[in-house]
Design a protein around this motif. Structure first.
Motif, PDB file in Angstrom:
ATOM      1  N   MET A   1       0.837  -1.190   0.000  1.00  0.00           N
ATOM      2  CA  MET A   1       0.000   0.000   0.000  1.00  0.00           C
ATOM      3  C   MET A   1       0.874   1.243   0.000  1.00  0.00           C
TER       4      MET A   1
ATOM      5  N   VAL B   1     -11.537  -0.403   1.603  1.00  0.00           N
ATOM      6  CA  VAL B   1     -11.888   0.902   2.167  1.00  0.00           C
ATOM      7  C   VAL B   1     -10.646   1.480   2.849  1.00  0.00           C
ATOM      8  N   HIS B   2     -10.374   2.742   2.602  1.00  0.00           N
ATOM      9  CA  HIS B   2      -9.255   3.417   3.265  1.00  0.00           C
ATOM     10  C   HIS B   2      -9.774   4.620   4.035  1.00  0.00           C
ATOM     11  N   GLU B   3      -8.871   5.174   4.853  1.00  0.00           N
ATOM     12  CA  GLU B   3      -9.191   6.412   5.556  1.00  0.00           C
ATOM     13  C   GLU B   3      -7.991   7.329   5.497  1.00  0.00           C
TER      14      GLU B   3
ATOM     15  N   CYS C   1      -3.285   6.079   6.898  1.00  0.00           N
ATOM     16  CA  CYS C   1      -4.518   5.305   6.938  1.00  0.00           C
ATOM     17  C   CYS C   1      -4.334   4.304   8.073  1.00  0.00           C
TER      18      CYS C   1
ATOM     19  N   LYS D   1      -6.582   1.907   9.033  1.00  0.00           N
ATOM     20  CA  LYS D   1      -7.332   0.650   8.951  1.00  0.00           C
ATOM     21  C   LYS D   1      -6.368  -0.490   9.303  1.00  0.00           C
TER      22      LYS D   1
ATOM     23  N   HIS E   1      -2.965  -1.444   7.487  1.00  0.00           N
ATOM     24  CA  HIS E   1      -2.636  -0.555   6.376  1.00  0.00           C
ATOM     25  C   HIS E   1      -1.388   0.290   6.632  1.00  0.00           C
TER      26      HIS E   1
ATOM     27  N   MET F   1       0.844   2.589   4.039  1.00  0.00           N
ATOM     28  CA  MET F   1      -0.070   3.691   3.719  1.00  0.00           C
ATOM     29  C   MET F   1       0.121   4.838   4.705  1.00  0.00           C
TER      30      MET F   1
HETATM   31 CU   LIG Z   1      -5.934   2.102   4.047  1.00  0.00          CU
END
Ligand SMILES: [Cu+2]
Length: 150
Positions: free
Chosen positions: A47, A73-75, A132, A134, A137, A142
């Protein structure tokens, strides 16, 4: 603008220079910062978070965040931190950074695959970590770094 030198071109160039000078004489007209963010993955193993710039000026900044994932889904979390990314406290059970121990400025939760979100915040000078959080991740890569400097 091309370099041909007919009389009409010269007149246009003169008008352009005057307009530029007027803009420069007004420092308060500085535009707000805009950062494009891409959240990308090749599944859970690989990622990344890409920023259009890693250094901005203080004040109002808008992040335009796009999740290019096929399925995940990411944030997007903005953290103020002078620490190196590697030193952030990690919860091995939850597979996430311990956000309680951090100064979280703001975040966009749950950006669906193929969707975008925007976040506007006021940032003072300093170092920021964008991530991110999650499960898994952060460790997959990420995360990114942003410097805010006058
Ligand atoms: Cu993510």
């Amino acid at each position: 603008m091309n370099t041909s030198t007919g009389p009409h071109k010269c007149a246009m160039r003169g008008a352009f220079l005057i307009a530029t000078a007027v803009t420069l004489a007004e420092p308060s007209a500085r535009a707000d910062e805009m950062v494009a963010v891409v959240l990308a993955d090749k599944g859970m193993e690989s990622m990344r978070m890409e920023l259009s710039t890693m250094q901005i000026k203080p004040g109002k900044v808008t992040f335009n965040v796009t999740n290019t994932s096929q399925s995940l889904v990411h944030e997007f979390v903005v953290v103020k931190s002078d620490k190196p990314i590697e030193s952030l406290l990690y919860n091995e059970d939850e597979k996430e950074i311990k956000e309680d121990a951090l100064e979280v400025v703001n975040e966009i939760e749950d950006i669906e695959p193929g969707k975008s979100g925007t976040l506007t915040v006021n940032l003072e000078p300093g170092s920021y970590i964008l991530l991110c959080n999650k499960a898994g991740h952060f460790k997959a890569g990420m995360v990114s770094h942003l410097t805010v400097i006058e």
